[in-house]
Design an enzyme around this catalytic site. Structure first.
Site, PDB file in Angstrom:
ATOM      1  N   ASP A  57       0.622  -1.191   0.338  1.00 31.44           N
ATOM      2  CA  ASP A  57       0.066   0.250   0.186  1.00 31.44           C
ATOM      3  C   ASP A  57       0.792   1.044   0.187  1.00 31.44           C
ATOM      4  O   ASP A  57       0.560   2.480  -0.105  1.00 31.44           O
ATOM      5  CB  ASP A  57      -0.554   0.190   1.475  1.00 31.44           C
ATOM      6  N   ASP A 103      -5.604  -4.402  -6.017  1.00 28.93           N
ATOM      7  CA  ASP A 103      -5.222  -3.159  -5.526  1.00 28.93           C
ATOM      8  C   ASP A 103      -4.100  -2.922  -6.206  1.00 28.93           C
ATOM      9  O   ASP A 103      -3.790  -1.948  -5.881  1.00 28.93           O
ATOM     10  CB  ASP A 103      -5.332  -3.044  -4.123  1.00 28.93           C
TER      11      ASP A 103
HETATM   12  N1  GLY Z   1      -6.581  -1.570  -1.420  1.00 32.71           N
HETATM   13  C1  GLY Z   1      -8.032  -1.920  -0.361  1.00 32.71           C
HETATM   14  C2  GLY Z   1      -9.419  -1.526  -0.333  1.00 32.71           C
HETATM   15  O1  GLY Z   1      -9.506  -0.854  -2.271  1.00 32.71           O
HETATM   16  O2  GLY Z   1     -10.571  -2.074   0.259  1.00 32.71           O
END
Ligand code: GLY
Length: 406
Positions: A122, A183
């Site tokens: 992230d 993601d």
């Molecule tokens: N990256 C986590 C989500 O999209 O909830």
């Protein structure tokens, strides 16, 4: 849905609701609304002495609440870059020195991430939304170094045997292998940027390898992505696709597909390789062909209880922003479909149904965070707001015939 039905769906969309002559959005008025909501949030964050605790970041708010819930900034809080990013976009619209000063203070709380071993993938969301926008708008050299250092940190999660970044090191054992989540596509942008801006050129190779392997293994034959792909960490073989935040392993989790749409559009921009443009359209077309009438998806396209299932306004905002960019790379006919679809999404999001309005300080309502975990269902989410204001700025630039990225 097979390809023939998908094309029929898209054709119908072009002829009817996507070809949406009534969809008009006053971008300046909507951006002014965002400014007003941001100022409300800043007021909410001030204590009785007018001070703000910059270590606390807004991330979500229940539909019935007027104010944001706050979390302590830490390496586990993946959403902590979106509020500073929203402040930067608001500053871009307003040129207001007070907003800029607040953007700097919230951004600089994340600097520790550039000096900390990677917790997970992230880092792109965290640092590129905050420092990335801050550097784009100010050229502050300190910000540039934070981005370059964090890109190097993110690259430590790359496994060359697999060809992708390990998204969740903490789930290596329980998921049964090297895991990559959809993601993660968004976090490649910081690697491409770093490679072009004085960082190690290898960072772009890593981003490209990740996009290639994801394209090869992370999608079903109908171009719907799995949320999670599991690989053998030694041989790199694909083991299985599964979900984490979607309804079932083989259903279309709305936000997962939105990351794919936005992500492959960005990879095409960064590489110029037409295979990514082709793929971005494929993952987009399956999404557009199955939307409800207002173009704001249910949290999963196969969610139980449709049409009463919760929506995900965050996916709509992410896709609207991605589609506005994609519309600038394709032929005129496809460009019209994509731009009209994006305008329709933004028209819905800017209606009273989806806006926080007087009741809430968030820009938007009716997003879904993690349905299977029971968290943030039918809520306001900070990343919905971030991509909403980004999409409005992109649409405004398009209307002014400026370059879409600012
Ligand atoms: N990256 C986590 C989500 O999209 O909830």
């Amino acid at each position: 849905m097979n390809t023939k039905n998908m094309l029929l769906g898209l054709g119908a969309c072009l002829l009817s609701s996507c070809a949406c002559d009534k969809c008009q959005i006053d971008t300046t008025a909507e951006l002014d609304y965002c400014k007003q909501q941001v100022e409300r949030t800043l007021d909410d964050l001030r204590d009785a002495n007018g001070n703000i605790d910059y270590t606390m970041t807004p991330f979500a708010s229940a539909d019935s609440a007027s104010k944001w819930r706050l979390n302590k900034v830490c390496k586990e809080e993946w959403r902590a870059g979106f509020w500073p990013g929203t402040l930067w976009y608001t500053y871009e619209h307003t040129q207001d020195a007070t907003i800029k000063a607040e953007a700097e203070k919230f951004t600089e709380e994340l600097e520790f991430l550039s000096k900390t071993p990677a917790h997970d993938h992230d880092l792109g969301f965290l640092i590129f939304c905050s420092y990335g926008n801050g550097y784009r708008l100010t050229g502050n050299p300190t910000y540039k170094q934070v981005i370059l250092d964090t890109a190097d940190t993110l690259a430590t999660l790359f496994n060359p045997a697999v060809g992708t970044i390990l998204s969740w090191p903490r789930h290596l054992d329980d998921l049964g292998g090297h895991n990559t989540i959809m993601d993660n596509m968004i976090n490649l942008e910081m690697l491409f940027w770093a490679a072009k801006n004085g960082g190690n050129p290898r960072l772009a190779d890593i981003a490209r390898a990740h996009a290639d392997k994801t394209m090869q293994c992370h999608f079903m034959p109908n171009y719907v992505g799995y949320h999670v792909a599991i690989y053998n960490p030694t041989t790199g073989d694909f083991i299985r696709g599964c979900t984490h935040q979607g309804y079932a392993d083989n259903t279309m989790w709305a936000r997962g597909q939105s990351w794919a749409i936005y992500g492959y559009t960005m990879v095409y921009r960064e590489t110029g390789d037409p295979k990514y443009l082709d793929f971005a359209q494929k993952v987009t077309d399956v999404y557009l062909s199955q939307l409800p009438e207002d173009f704001v998806p249910y949290w999963d396209f196969s969610a139980p209880g449709i049409p009463d299932a919760p929506r995900d306004a965050s996916a709509a905002a992410i896709v609207a922003s991605g589609l506005l960019e994609l519309s600038t790379y394709v032929d005129a006919e496809k460009a019209k479909i994509y731009k009209n679809a994006a305008v329709k999404m933004l028209t819905s999001l800017s209606s009273d149904t989806y806006k926080g309005g007087a009741q809430k300080s968030a820009f938007l309502r009716h997003a879904t965070g993690h349905y299977p975990a029971g968290s943030d269902i039918d809520a306001s989410l900070i990343y919905a707001d971030y991509y909403y204001i980004e999409a409005l700025l992109r649409l405004q630039r398009l209307e002014e015939s400026k370059t879409i990225l600012g």
